[in-house]
Structures are given as structure tokens and as C-alpha cells.
Design an enzyme around this catalytic site. Structure first.
Site, PDB file in Angstrom:
ATOM      1  N   GLN A  98      -4.040  21.192 108.304  1.00 31.69           N
ATOM      2  CA  GLN A  98      -3.605  20.154 107.361  1.00 31.69           C
ATOM      3  C   GLN A  98      -4.757  19.493 106.620  1.00 31.69           C
ATOM      4  O   GLN A  98      -4.538  18.751 105.661  1.00 31.69           O
ATOM      5  CB  GLN A  98      -2.807  19.066 108.096  1.00 31.69           C
ATOM      6  CG  GLN A  98      -1.488  19.574 108.646  1.00 31.69           C
ATOM      7  CD  GLN A  98      -0.726  18.452 109.325  1.00 31.69           C
ATOM      8  OE1 GLN A  98      -0.959  18.146 110.470  1.00 31.69           O
ATOM      9  NE2 GLN A  98       0.180  17.825 108.595  1.00 31.69           N
TER      10      GLN A  98
ATOM     11  N   HIS B  28       5.311  20.265 117.629  1.00 33.13           N
ATOM     12  CA  HIS B  28       5.165  20.189 116.175  1.00 33.13           C
ATOM     13  C   HIS B  28       3.728  20.527 115.751  1.00 33.13           C
ATOM     14  O   HIS B  28       3.509  21.340 114.847  1.00 33.13           O
ATOM     15  CB  HIS B  28       5.557  18.783 115.688  1.00 33.13           C
ATOM     16  CG  HIS B  28       5.400  18.584 114.207  1.00 33.13           C
ATOM     17  ND1 HIS B  28       6.469  18.425 113.355  1.00 33.13           N
ATOM     18  CD2 HIS B  28       4.284  18.529 113.430  1.00 33.13           C
ATOM     19  CE1 HIS B  28       6.008  18.286 112.110  1.00 33.13           C
ATOM     20  NE2 HIS B  28       4.688  18.340 112.128  1.00 33.13           N
ATOM     21  N   GLU B  29       2.749  19.922 116.451  1.00 31.57           N
ATOM     22  CA  GLU B  29       1.347  20.167 116.092  1.00 31.57           C
ATOM     23  C   GLU B  29       0.932  21.596 116.440  1.00 31.57           C
ATOM     24  O   GLU B  29       0.180  22.238 115.695  1.00 31.57           O
ATOM     25  CB  GLU B  29       0.423  19.158 116.788  1.00 31.57           C
ATOM     26  CG  GLU B  29       0.656  17.710 116.391  1.00 31.57           C
ATOM     27  CD  GLU B  29       0.716  17.481 114.891  1.00 31.57           C
ATOM     28  OE1 GLU B  29      -0.019  18.142 114.144  1.00 31.57           O
ATOM     29  OE2 GLU B  29       1.537  16.639 114.460  1.00 31.57           O
TER      30      GLU B  29
ATOM     31  N   HIS C 109       1.699  24.015 113.820  1.00 32.55           N
ATOM     32  CA  HIS C 109       0.738  24.016 112.704  1.00 32.55           C
ATOM     33  C   HIS C 109      -0.378  25.039 112.924  1.00 32.55           C
ATOM     34  O   HIS C 109      -0.794  25.716 111.981  1.00 32.55           O
ATOM     35  CB  HIS C 109       0.099  22.635 112.517  1.00 32.55           C
ATOM     36  CG  HIS C 109       0.907  21.696 111.679  1.00 32.55           C
ATOM     37  ND1 HIS C 109       1.244  21.962 110.372  1.00 32.55           N
ATOM     38  CD2 HIS C 109       1.433  20.480 111.951  1.00 32.55           C
ATOM     39  CE1 HIS C 109       1.955  20.951 109.880  1.00 32.55           C
ATOM     40  NE2 HIS C 109       2.084  20.037 110.819  1.00 32.55           N
TER      41      HIS C 109
ATOM     42  N   CYS D  14       6.430  15.227 108.565  1.00 31.44           N
ATOM     43  CA  CYS D  14       5.117  15.865 108.616  1.00 31.44           C
ATOM     44  C   CYS D  14       4.263  15.297 107.491  1.00 31.44           C
ATOM     45  O   CYS D  14       4.749  15.152 106.366  1.00 31.44           O
ATOM     46  CB  CYS D  14       5.286  17.371 108.441  1.00 31.44           C
ATOM     47  SG  CYS D  14       3.731  18.269 108.486  1.00 31.44           S
ATOM     48  N   LEU D  15       2.999  14.996 107.771  1.00 33.47           N
ATOM     49  CA  LEU D  15       2.126  14.410 106.749  1.00 33.47           C
ATOM     50  C   LEU D  15       1.913  15.353 105.568  1.00 33.47           C
ATOM     51  O   LEU D  15       1.615  14.894 104.467  1.00 33.47           O
ATOM     52  CB  LEU D  15       0.774  14.021 107.361  1.00 33.47           C
ATOM     53  CG  LEU D  15       0.812  12.904 108.414  1.00 33.47           C
ATOM     54  CD1 LEU D  15      -0.588  12.652 108.971  1.00 33.47           C
ATOM     55  CD2 LEU D  15       1.399  11.614 107.851  1.00 33.47           C
TER      56      LEU D  15
ATOM     57  N   GLY E 139       0.211  12.665 114.684  1.00 36.28           N
ATOM     58  CA  GLY E 139      -0.484  13.911 114.973  1.00 36.28           C
ATOM     59  C   GLY E 139      -1.070  14.475 113.690  1.00 36.28           C
ATOM     60  O   GLY E 139      -0.588  14.172 112.594  1.00 36.28           O
TER      61      GLY E 139
HETATM   62 NI    NI Z   1       3.126  18.213 110.680  1.00 34.75          NI
END
Ligand code: NI
Length: 195
Positions: free
Chosen positions: A50, A147-148, A151, A105-106, A45
Site C-alpha cells: 500500500q 485483511h492485511e 495485501h 481499506c485505506l 493496519g
Molecule cells: Ni487494506
């Protein structure tokens, strides 16, 4: 085009995203770039904050989870095809027991922690053609969405940890914001020292 992923500590990750409409400039290219960026970093995701944009847009491709042999056949089939663009998404309802899953998480490379979230969600969103959808998700599909979705609300999974866990990873998070990490993909660090 692969975009740099914004690291922990950047204020853009703390903004509540703005809704967008069809007129948003170069949306098609933005979505294509985000998809390329997500795959390059082997993420399931990626949310617009991000890559530095505080708007209500995120992508999910949860198909890598479909290889998990421990899942039921039905769940595997859902995940295999769970590859979508979510615009102006809302969680209408969250229900069921909370369950733990080891999230990453990226924007926070090398940190993985168990996070508790409710099992079932009902969501509303628009796809890349601005068609409206309402649906119910459960299990890992719900998990990745939650999770997304966080963000675009300015929330990170590390916010949901116990105060003890938060203390234990504090130094690691500081190092990430300073760029003292090798994620293996392009990143932008808020507190990197200029050379
Ligand atoms: Ni994330």
C-alpha cells in the site's frame, strides 16, 4: 515521514510480496514511516504494497477497536494491546465458521462492505527484530490480520464480494483509481490524468 498510500488499480497491490531479511535497506525507517502513515490516515493496519513495496511486511494497531462496548472484556483487552509489526507472516491454519464484518481499506477510500472470513487463525511471523512467533488469533484480531495478510498476497477485500456487489461498486473503484476521491490523506493514483 508520511508516505502516499497507493490507490486501488495500482499493479503493486496485485503482486505477491517477497520475503525480507535483516539486510533489507532502511527497514527501521520504513516501519516508522509506515506507522506514521497508518496513524495519519486513521487506519488499524497498513501493508507494504500500500506504500508501493511488494514485500511481506505489514503493521497492525487494532487498539481503536478496543473501545467497542459490545465486545467482551477479554476481547477488548486483546485488541488494546494488538499493536505489532508482522514480517514474513504465514497463515498456518484457518478454522471455525465464517462470519461477516464490514471492512474498509485505506487504498479503497469510501468503500465498506461485509466480508466473510473464518473465525480462528494460527499464524507464524517474525517481529521487527526478526524473532519468530507462532500464535492463534480469533475475532477482530484475526480479522485485521487476515485483511492485511491478503495485501501481501496481492488480494483486496473487494475480491471477496459477490459478483452483484462487485458490479455495484465497479464505477466507484474506477473513480478511485482515477483520483476522483478525497480520502483526507495523501494518496497516489494509478490512473490520474496528468495536468
Ligand atoms: Ni487494506
Amino acid at each position: 515521514m508520511i508516505l502516499p498510500i497507493v490507490a486501488y488499480g495500482d499493479p503493486v497491490l496485485r503482486k505477491v510480496g517477497k520475503e525480507i531479511d535483516k539486510e533489507y535497506p532502511q527497514l527501521e525507517k520504513l516501519i516508522a514511516d509506515m506507522r506514521e502513515t497508518m496513524y495519519n490516515a486513521q487506519g488499524v493496519g497498513l501493508a507494504a504494497p500500500q506504500i508501493g513495496k511488494a514485500i511481506r511486511l505489514f503493521l497492525i494497531d487494532a487498539s481503536p477497536f478496543a473501545d467497542d462496548e459490545e465486545l467482551e472484556e477479554e476481547d477488548r483487552n486483546v485488541l488494546k494491546n494488538f499493536n505489532r509489526v508482522f514480517i514474513n507472516a504465514k497463515i498456518v491454519e484457518e478454522e471455525g465458521d465464517e462470519w461477516a464484518f464490514n471492512e474498509g481499506c485505506l487504498s479503497i477510500p469510501d468503500v465498506r462492505e461485509d466480508v466473510f472470513r473464518q473465525e480462528i487463525i494460527t499464524i507464524e511471523y517474525q517481529d521487527e527484530n526478526f524473532e519468530k512467533h507462532t500464535e492463534t488469533l480469533s475475532g477482530l484480531a484475526a480479522r485485521v490480520f487476515q485483511h492485511e495478510y491478503d495485501h501481501i498476497e496481492g488480494v483486496l477485500f473487494t475480491d471477496k464480494l459477490s459478483s452483484l456487489k462487485k458490479r455495484l461498486i465497479k464505477k466507484k473503484l474506477e473513480n478511485i483509481s482515477k483520483g476522483k476521491i478525497d480520502a483526507g490523506y495523501r494518496m497516489r493514483f494509478p490512473n490520474a490524468k496528468r495536468k
